[in-house]
Design a protein around this motif. Structure first.
Motif, PDB file in Angstrom:
ATOM      1  N   TYR A 173       0.805  -1.219   0.000  1.00 36.81           N
ATOM      2  CA  TYR A 173       0.000   0.000   0.000  1.00 36.81           C
ATOM      3  C   TYR A 173       0.843   1.277   0.000  1.00 36.81           C
ATOM      4  O   TYR A 173       0.386   2.326  -0.436  1.00 36.81           O
ATOM      5  N   LEU A 188     -10.102  -8.685   3.583  1.00 38.12           N
ATOM      6  CA  LEU A 188     -10.556  -7.427   2.999  1.00 38.12           C
ATOM      7  C   LEU A 188      -9.412  -6.712   2.275  1.00 38.12           C
ATOM      8  O   LEU A 188      -9.587  -6.173   1.174  1.00 38.12           O
ATOM      9  N   ALA A 189      -8.224  -6.715   2.880  1.00 44.75           N
ATOM     10  CA  ALA A 189      -7.079  -6.019   2.285  1.00 44.75           C
ATOM     11  C   ALA A 189      -6.636  -6.679   0.987  1.00 44.75           C
ATOM     12  O   ALA A 189      -6.328  -6.001   0.005  1.00 44.75           O
ATOM     13  N   GLY A 214      -8.537  -8.510  -0.969  1.00 44.57           N
ATOM     14  CA  GLY A 214      -9.601  -8.244  -1.933  1.00 44.57           C
ATOM     15  C   GLY A 214      -9.498  -6.856  -2.519  1.00 44.57           C
ATOM     16  O   GLY A 214      -9.721  -6.649  -3.728  1.00 44.57           O
ATOM     17  N   GLU A 215      -9.112  -5.891  -1.695  1.00 41.31           N
ATOM     18  CA  GLU A 215      -8.998  -4.528  -2.196  1.00 41.31           C
ATOM     19  C   GLU A 215      -7.849  -4.386  -3.190  1.00 41.31           C
ATOM     20  O   GLU A 215      -7.961  -3.675  -4.192  1.00 41.31           O
ATOM     21  N   LEU A 216      -6.722  -5.060  -2.930  1.00 41.39           N
ATOM     22  CA  LEU A 216      -5.612  -4.980  -3.876  1.00 41.39           C
ATOM     23  C   LEU A 216      -5.977  -5.628  -5.214  1.00 41.39           C
ATOM     24  O   LEU A 216      -5.573  -5.143  -6.275  1.00 41.39           O
ATOM     25  N   LEU A 260      -9.014  -5.671  -6.392  1.00 36.81           N
ATOM     26  CA  LEU A 260      -9.894  -4.669  -6.991  1.00 36.81           C
ATOM     27  C   LEU A 260      -9.078  -3.531  -7.602  1.00 36.81           C
ATOM     28  O   LEU A 260      -9.364  -3.065  -8.714  1.00 36.81           O
ATOM     29  N   PHE A 261      -8.049  -3.097  -6.894  1.00 35.55           N
ATOM     30  CA  PHE A 261      -7.172  -2.031  -7.383  1.00 35.55           C
ATOM     31  C   PHE A 261      -6.554  -2.405  -8.729  1.00 35.55           C
ATOM     32  O   PHE A 261      -6.562  -1.615  -9.681  1.00 35.55           O
ATOM     33  N   PHE A 319     -12.223   3.730  -2.414  1.00 32.93           N
ATOM     34  CA  PHE A 319     -11.007   2.919  -2.384  1.00 32.93           C
ATOM     35  C   PHE A 319     -10.077   3.362  -1.260  1.00 32.93           C
ATOM     36  O   PHE A 319      -9.519   2.531  -0.544  1.00 32.93           O
ATOM     37  N   SER A 349     -10.873   4.744   1.449  1.00 30.10           N
ATOM     38  CA  SER A 349     -11.478   4.363   2.727  1.00 30.10           C
ATOM     39  C   SER A 349     -11.190   2.908   3.064  1.00 30.10           C
ATOM     40  O   SER A 349     -10.735   2.584   4.174  1.00 30.10           O
ATOM     41  N   ILE A 350     -11.429   2.012   2.103  1.00 30.32           N
ATOM     42  CA  ILE A 350     -11.168   0.598   2.402  1.00 30.32           C
ATOM     43  C   ILE A 350      -9.674   0.296   2.328  1.00 30.32           C
ATOM     44  O   ILE A 350      -9.227  -0.747   2.810  1.00 30.32           O
ATOM     45  N   GLY A 351      -8.894   1.228   1.751  1.00 27.33           N
ATOM     46  CA  GLY A 351      -7.442   1.069   1.749  1.00 27.33           C
ATOM     47  C   GLY A 351      -6.872   1.075   3.149  1.00 27.33           C
ATOM     48  O   GLY A 351      -5.776   0.559   3.399  1.00 27.33           O
TER      49      GLY A 351
END
Length: 450
Positions: free
Chosen positions: A31, A157-158, A160-162, A164-165, A278, A280-282
């Motif tokens: 991140y 969650l982390a 999944g966010e990457l 998504l990124f 993004f 926010s969930i980052g």
């Protein structure tokens, strides 16, 4: 005199918890922080540095797992080096591990504050970082099973966010952007970038810190390490390469602790609702690592205090929660002090320097113990021995010299601290005290020192 304490930490962690702790400890490296490597090496220079460090971590983790499963001790490298080299070896490895984890924590806290500031500019960075410190000290004191379950949730969650990124910015990737100014500082830049490439994976070795709280550690610890490392390699390369191709990568390379939200803003526009969502969930990725480094650093403080290398009160275990509460509190206080005293990139380099010295001591311990204790039970033997540990040892040594050359004053601070620790150690006569087997490898739970 030492005596056994009735307080023991519970063996409750399963492979899914270990995967979450391993990935959660490290995932903040995807991140932020790595982008400083671009500033000293360029995109291709940093890619080369990252591939070198990836080889180091693959060989290191497979070798380190032999030590972790053979000697499942909360002190990690401290315990391995003590067993292999005696009191001074344990002191050096323990000091290096403390620097590794204690300074990774404030670097991540600063990034948390920066992400929050990106979302809400009226919120100052340092005070919010302090609040995160306090909150996660309380969470870690509440119990290792509870905190590990939280790690599973937040890490999924982390990850999944990457993913998504990568999915969002992938269509905007242009190879011409990525290959622009590929190695502006030549091969020297590759060596200068090594500590920032280490940041991609730094702290995965922290799984060793909870070895005494794992169900069937000799079977489950390798599963946690290997699955965690595979996840991190994929995420590191994906995030780094795709981010470098969406625009002029140089805008990410200096004084920015929120490169991913900035990349989303460039790809979609700052007015796009996904940009703030993004960011926010980052926070989840940073929280996962922040939580994990507090867990690992406190266990290192606990183990060294239990063995008499730090003040004994730090080895106290909370009667209700069975967690080392004083060690967690002190680790949190050190994190707060570091936040007030340095820039993020400098704190990262200091943390990486501690990690590299610890890696060197660990691989040296592996070679020594193979000779010194050939009959030690090794449920997971390092594959391709002696090649894997030798490769890890060699690349770690190269990293050490590179960090010292390009970061002289930070290195001076690190080794000055080590010199002071050694002087105090000798003056107190600790080098003459041999720790008993029960205090170094406590089965099935922790043994406190009163």
């Amino acid at each position: 005199m030492t005596e056994k304490s009735t307080e023991q930490l519970k063996r409750v962690l399963k492979p899914i918890h270990l995967w979450a702790i391993a990935v959660g400890l490290v995932i903040s490296g995807e991140y932020f922080g790595w982008n400083y490597g671009w500033g000293v090496s360029g995109t291709i220079g940093f890619l080369i540095a990252t591939l070198i460090i990836t080889v180091m971590y693959v060989t290191f983790i497979f070798s380190y797992t032999e030590l972790t499963t053979a000697i499942p001790h909360a002190g990690g490298a401290f315990a391995y080096a003590y067993r292999a080299m005696g009191p001074f070896g344990g002191l050096i490895a323990g000091y290096a591990t403390l620097v590794d984890f204690l300074f990774a924590t404030p670097a991540i806290a600063a990034a948390l504050g920066s992400y929050l500031h990106f979302l809400y500019p009226q919120i100052p960075i340092i005070p919010s970082a302090m609040v995160f410190n306090l909150l996660f000290v309380i969470i870690n004191i509440s119990g290792v099973k509870e905190s590990a379950t939280f790690s599973v949730f937040i890490t999924i969650l982390a990850v999944g966010e990457l993913l998504l990124f990568m999915g969002i910015i992938g269509p905007h990737f242009k190879m011409a952007n990525y290959l622009a100014h590929p190695m502006p500082f030549g091969w020297g830049g590759v060596f200068a970038a090594l500590p920032f490439a280490v940041w991609f994976y730094l702290a995965i070795e922290g799984v060793a810190m909870v070895a005494e709280e794992v169900k069937e550690p000799k079977k489950n610890i390798p599963k946690g390490y290997i699955s965690g490392l595979a996840t991190l390699i994929f995420l590191a390369l994906g995030v780094m390469i795709l981010t470098g191709g969406i625009t002029d990568w140089r805008i990410f390379s200096k004084n920015m602790d929120y490169p991913l939200p900035e990349a989303i803003a460039i790809a979609l526009g700052k007015a796009n609702g996904l940009t703030k969502i993004f960011a926010s969930i980052g926070l989840f990725g940073l929280i996962a690592s922040f939580h994990g480094t507090i867990l690992a650093s406190s266990r290192q403080v606990f183990a060294m205090a239990r063995s008499g290398y730090l003040p004994r009160f730090l080895s106290g275990v909370n009667h209700k929660f069975k967690t080392p509460h004083w060690a967690i509190i002190v680790a949190g206080l050190i994190s707060c002090l570091a936040l007030l005293s340095g820039k993020t990139d400098q704190i990262i380099v200091l943390s990486v320097l501690g990690a590299i010295v610890m890696y060197l001591m660990s691989m040296a311990s592996l070679f020594i113990l193979r000779k010194k204790e050939p009959n030690l039970e090794r449920p997971f033997a390092s594959p391709f021995y002696p090649v894997f540990p030798a490769v890890a040892l060699f690349i770690s040594a190269v990293c050490l010299f590179a960090i010292m050359y390009y970061n002289f004053y930070i290195s001076l601070l690190f080794f000055a601290g080590l010199a002071v620790a050694i002087a105090i150690f000798v003056l107190m006569g600790k080098h003459k005290v041999r720790l008993t087997e029960e205090n170094m490898v406590a089965e099935p739970g922790f043994v406190g020192l009163n």
